[in-house]
Design a protein around this motif. Sequence first.
Motif, PDB file in Angstrom:
ATOM      1  N   ALA A 224      -7.586  10.251 -38.725  1.00  0.00           N
ATOM      2  CA  ALA A 224      -7.277   9.768 -37.368  1.00  0.00           C
ATOM      3  C   ALA A 224      -6.348   8.560 -37.410  1.00  0.00           C
ATOM      4  CB  ALA A 224      -8.569   9.420 -36.630  1.00  0.00           C
ATOM      5  N   GLU A 225      -6.646   7.610 -38.304  1.00  0.00           N
ATOM      6  CA  GLU A 225      -5.824   6.403 -38.392  1.00  0.00           C
ATOM      7  C   GLU A 225      -4.408   6.716 -38.863  1.00  0.00           C
ATOM      8  OE1 GLU A 225     -10.127   5.133 -38.953  1.00  0.00           O
ATOM      9  OE2 GLU A 225      -8.861   6.836 -39.465  1.00  0.00           O
ATOM     10  N   ILE A 226      -4.287   7.620 -39.843  1.00  0.00           N
ATOM     11  CA  ILE A 226      -2.963   8.050 -40.291  1.00  0.00           C
ATOM     12  C   ILE A 226      -2.182   8.632 -39.128  1.00  0.00           C
ATOM     13  CG2 ILE A 226      -1.725   9.744 -41.708  1.00  0.00           C
ATOM     14  CD1 ILE A 226      -4.003   9.477 -43.772  1.00  0.00           C
ATOM     15  N   THR A 227      -2.847   9.509 -38.387  1.00  0.00           N
ATOM     16  CA  THR A 227      -2.176  10.201 -37.283  1.00  0.00           C
ATOM     17  C   THR A 227      -1.765   9.228 -36.182  1.00  0.00           C
ATOM     18  OG1 THR A 227      -3.521  12.145 -37.797  1.00  0.00           O
ATOM     19  CG2 THR A 227      -2.374  12.134 -35.686  1.00  0.00           C
ATOM     20  N   ASP A 228      -2.611   8.241 -35.898  1.00  0.00           N
ATOM     21  CA  ASP A 228      -2.256   7.242 -34.882  1.00  0.00           C
ATOM     22  C   ASP A 228      -0.905   6.609 -35.192  1.00  0.00           C
ATOM     23  OD1 ASP A 228      -4.653   7.660 -33.578  1.00  0.00           O
ATOM     24  OD2 ASP A 228      -5.656   5.911 -34.455  1.00  0.00           O
ATOM     25  N   GLN A 229      -0.742   6.143 -36.424  1.00  0.00           N
ATOM     26  CA  GLN A 229       0.494   5.437 -36.777  1.00  0.00           C
ATOM     27  C   GLN A 229       1.660   6.404 -36.978  1.00  0.00           C
ATOM     28  OE1 GLN A 229       0.581   1.935 -39.080  1.00  0.00           O
ATOM     29  NE2 GLN A 229      -1.643   1.672 -39.128  1.00  0.00           N
ATOM     30  N   LEU A 230       1.372   7.592 -37.487  1.00  0.00           N
ATOM     31  CA  LEU A 230       2.431   8.579 -37.659  1.00  0.00           C
ATOM     32  C   LEU A 230       3.024   8.962 -36.308  1.00  0.00           C
ATOM     33  CD1 LEU A 230       4.076  10.537 -39.407  1.00  0.00           C
ATOM     34  CD2 LEU A 230       2.169  12.161 -39.246  1.00  0.00           C
ATOM     35  N   ILE A 231       2.185   9.160 -35.302  1.00  0.00           N
ATOM     36  CA  ILE A 231       2.671   9.517 -33.968  1.00  0.00           C
ATOM     37  C   ILE A 231       3.544   8.396 -33.401  1.00  0.00           C
ATOM     38  CG2 ILE A 231       1.923   9.846 -31.578  1.00  0.00           C
ATOM     39  CD1 ILE A 231      -0.384  11.547 -32.682  1.00  0.00           C
ATOM     40  N   ALA A 233       5.339   6.344 -35.062  1.00  0.00           N
ATOM     41  CA  ALA A 233       6.613   6.378 -35.781  1.00  0.00           C
ATOM     42  C   ALA A 233       7.483   7.538 -35.306  1.00  0.00           C
ATOM     43  CB  ALA A 233       6.352   6.484 -37.287  1.00  0.00           C
ATOM     44  N   ILE A 234       6.863   8.696 -35.086  1.00  0.00           N
ATOM     45  CA  ILE A 234       7.619   9.854 -34.591  1.00  0.00           C
ATOM     46  C   ILE A 234       8.245   9.541 -33.241  1.00  0.00           C
ATOM     47  CG2 ILE A 234       7.401  12.219 -33.720  1.00  0.00           C
ATOM     48  CD1 ILE A 234       5.195  12.645 -35.841  1.00  0.00           C
ATOM     49  N   GLU A 235       7.441   9.006 -32.357  1.00  0.00           N
ATOM     50  CA  GLU A 235       7.901   8.765 -30.985  1.00  0.00           C
ATOM     51  C   GLU A 235       8.833   7.569 -30.879  1.00  0.00           C
ATOM     52  OE1 GLU A 235       4.385   8.552 -28.597  1.00  0.00           O
ATOM     53  OE2 GLU A 235       4.020  10.729 -28.683  1.00  0.00           O
ATOM     54  N   SER A 236       8.880   6.729 -31.919  1.00  0.00           N
ATOM     55  CA  SER A 236       9.770   5.563 -31.873  1.00  0.00           C
ATOM     56  C   SER A 236      11.238   5.953 -31.934  1.00  0.00           C
ATOM     57  CB  SER A 236       9.456   4.622 -33.046  1.00  0.00           C
ATOM     58  OG  SER A 236       9.916   5.174 -34.285  1.00  0.00           O
ATOM     59  N   GLY A 237      11.518   7.114 -32.552  1.00  0.00           N
ATOM     60  CA  GLY A 237      12.899   7.546 -32.695  1.00  0.00           C
ATOM     61  C   GLY A 237      13.664   6.820 -33.781  1.00  0.00           C
ATOM     62  N   PHE A 241      13.374  11.337 -40.971  1.00  0.00           N
ATOM     63  CA  PHE A 241      12.519  12.122 -41.871  1.00  0.00           C
ATOM     64  C   PHE A 241      11.239  11.347 -42.128  1.00  0.00           C
ATOM     65  CE2 PHE A 241      11.306  13.347 -46.325  1.00  0.00           C
ATOM     66  CZ  PHE A 241      10.885  14.632 -46.018  1.00  0.00           C
ATOM     67  N   LEU A 242      10.116  11.971 -41.775  1.00  0.00           N
ATOM     68  CA  LEU A 242       8.810  11.336 -41.943  1.00  0.00           C
ATOM     69  C   LEU A 242       7.919  12.251 -42.778  1.00  0.00           C
ATOM     70  CD1 LEU A 242       9.741  11.177 -38.661  1.00  0.00           C
ATOM     71  CD2 LEU A 242       8.002   9.381 -38.722  1.00  0.00           C
ATOM     72  N   GLY A 273      -2.944  19.023 -34.703  1.00  0.00           N
ATOM     73  CA  GLY A 273      -2.775  19.314 -33.275  1.00  0.00           C
ATOM     74  C   GLY A 273      -2.140  18.149 -32.543  1.00  0.00           C
ATOM     75  N   ARG A 274      -2.528  16.941 -32.898  1.00  0.00           N
ATOM     76  CA  ARG A 274      -1.937  15.744 -32.273  1.00  0.00           C
ATOM     77  C   ARG A 274      -0.492  15.552 -32.730  1.00  0.00           C
ATOM     78  NH1 ARG A 274      -5.225  10.817 -33.842  1.00  0.00           N
ATOM     79  NH2 ARG A 274      -3.803   9.831 -32.340  1.00  0.00           N
ATOM     80  N   VAL A 275      -0.239  15.799 -34.018  1.00  0.00           N
ATOM     81  CA  VAL A 275       1.125  15.643 -34.541  1.00  0.00           C
ATOM     82  C   VAL A 275       2.065  16.628 -33.868  1.00  0.00           C
ATOM     83  CG1 VAL A 275       2.576  15.873 -36.593  1.00  0.00           C
ATOM     84  CG2 VAL A 275       0.374  14.702 -36.761  1.00  0.00           C
ATOM     85  N   ILE A 276       1.618  17.862 -33.665  1.00  0.00           N
ATOM     86  CA  ILE A 276       2.462  18.878 -33.027  1.00  0.00           C
ATOM     87  C   ILE A 276       2.895  18.425 -31.637  1.00  0.00           C
ATOM     88  CG2 ILE A 276       2.355  21.176 -31.954  1.00  0.00           C
ATOM     89  CD1 ILE A 276       0.841  22.104 -34.456  1.00  0.00           C
ATOM     90  N   LYS A 277       1.983  17.821 -30.890  1.00  0.00           N
ATOM     91  CA  LYS A 277       2.347  17.336 -29.544  1.00  0.00           C
ATOM     92  C   LYS A 277       3.423  16.256 -29.625  1.00  0.00           C
ATOM     93  CE  LYS A 277      -2.068  18.400 -27.299  1.00  0.00           C
ATOM     94  NZ  LYS A 277      -3.276  17.838 -26.617  1.00  0.00           N
ATOM     95  N   ALA A 278       3.317  15.373 -30.622  1.00  0.00           N
ATOM     96  CA  ALA A 278       4.330  14.325 -30.776  1.00  0.00           C
ATOM     97  C   ALA A 278       5.666  14.922 -31.184  1.00  0.00           C
ATOM     98  CB  ALA A 278       3.866  13.302 -31.816  1.00  0.00           C
ATOM     99  N   VAL A 279       5.643  15.917 -32.076  1.00  0.00           N
ATOM    100  CA  VAL A 279       6.870  16.586 -32.501  1.00  0.00           C
ATOM    101  C   VAL A 279       7.529  17.283 -31.316  1.00  0.00           C
ATOM    102  CG1 VAL A 279       7.779  18.468 -33.930  1.00  0.00           C
ATOM    103  CG2 VAL A 279       6.145  16.847 -34.906  1.00  0.00           C
ATOM    104  N   ASP A 280       6.727  17.942 -30.477  1.00  0.00           N
ATOM    105  CA  ASP A 280       7.258  18.584 -29.265  1.00  0.00           C
ATOM    106  C   ASP A 280       7.930  17.549 -28.361  1.00  0.00           C
ATOM    107  OD1 ASP A 280       6.461  21.134 -29.959  1.00  0.00           O
ATOM    108  OD2 ASP A 280       4.567  21.033 -28.858  1.00  0.00           O
ATOM    109  N   LYS A 281       7.310  16.396 -28.253  1.00  0.00           N
ATOM    110  CA  LYS A 281       7.803  15.353 -27.352  1.00  0.00           C
ATOM    111  C   LYS A 281       9.205  14.880 -27.719  1.00  0.00           C
ATOM    112  CE  LYS A 281       6.081  11.091 -25.192  1.00  0.00           C
ATOM    113  NZ  LYS A 281       4.947  10.122 -25.180  1.00  0.00           N
ATOM    114  N   VAL A 282       9.515  14.878 -29.026  1.00  0.00           N
ATOM    115  CA  VAL A 282      10.830  14.397 -29.474  1.00  0.00           C
ATOM    116  C   VAL A 282      11.745  15.552 -29.876  1.00  0.00           C
ATOM    117  CG1 VAL A 282       9.862  12.197 -30.229  1.00  0.00           C
ATOM    118  CG2 VAL A 282      10.062  14.089 -31.872  1.00  0.00           C
ATOM    119  N   ASN A 283      11.291  16.794 -29.591  1.00  0.00           N
ATOM    120  CA  ASN A 283      12.072  17.977 -29.949  1.00  0.00           C
ATOM    121  C   ASN A 283      12.351  18.003 -31.449  1.00  0.00           C
ATOM    122  OD1 ASN A 283      13.363  20.413 -29.365  1.00  0.00           O
ATOM    123  ND2 ASN A 283      15.369  19.426 -29.172  1.00  0.00           N
TER     124      ASN A 283
END
Length: 366
Positions: A224-231, A233-237, A241-242, A273-283
């Motif tokens: 959960a903690e990994i995913t929190d920070q990974l999301i 970073a993904i959404e920061s733009g 490559f992450l 499942g949470r990462v996929i939503k973040a990936v969708d958000k940034v295309n």
Amino acid sequence: QYVDEIENFMNDLNDDSFDARIASGGGRMQITMDRYEANWPMVEEGWNIHVHGKGRQFASATEAIETYRNESGVVDQDLPGFVIAKDGKPVGTIEDGDSVILFNFRGDRAQEICKAFDEGEEFDKFDRGNKPDVKFAGMLQYDADLNIPKKYLTEPPKIRYTLTEQLVKEGINEYAISETQKFGHVTYFWNGNRSEKFDDNLETYVEIQSDVIPFEQRPWMKSAEITDQLIQAIESGEYQFLRTNYPNGDMVGHTGNLEATIIGVEAVDLALGRVIKAVDKVNGILLITADHGNADEMYDKPKADEKVHKAKTSHTLNKVPFIVYGADVVCKQDDNLGLSNIAATVCELLDVKPNEHWNESIIEKK
């Protein structure tokens, strides 16, 4: 079986002028073999057992292993430390003038005990007591950047043309995150057994501290903690490559505990499942794979003289999935494709020219 063979072999060699024997031991998840500085007390306990002979005493390694198994049903990697003794005295403490060779080939679980032997007064991780003056060498140099260890028997492999090198040349901003148990896998191993970054400005490392507790007791680990920070970073733009490593299937799988491993895999499912939503958000595009099997095969088939299935705590040789999400591509179907094809695949998805020394990409664009 193997310990019996070793002890019997050494007994046949021994005479009045030569005395070879196993002097101490324990499981890699209990003593000596910590990695990424997650649990120095493990190394300290190993030091006291191997160097000073301070630990529970047994007449032989076979007796130690069988006793621990009968007492708690423990698997080999979780064996508590033991010292072989005769007449109440350890048979093999490490003393001034001794030669000590660490036979590990792989570097992650070798480095901390190397530091304990190699470093002088600057060593501050634990009290080594009366540190013996020995000639110490590793099988190879596990970290050339940090000079660990100072002396070694064979030259380490020179790993060149890594994916990070190629991306840095192209100005790609990278982000690597995992918890302590696999942090080195997305940094040190990823960059070719190199602790230093290729480019401090283009590489960002984030380590989530692992809990110091048996993995089957918290099989969700730090997903959960990994995913929190990974999301974030993904959404920061900020990064093109992450990468991350979820250790659950590997580390919990090693315990041989099926129920805990199922929970660990489910925790990774929730995280993805949470990462996929973040990936969708940034295309973006998501690649999912593994470096080996483990949780896919939890029990060994009983041998002819065995009545029950034994927990399988080792890696398996089964093929692993390679999933591409968010890109209009086709994965090639070829049994010869594997981990060495992923670097070119990443570059193709980033519209970066792959290194000429690499194997081909796994994908074909439609």
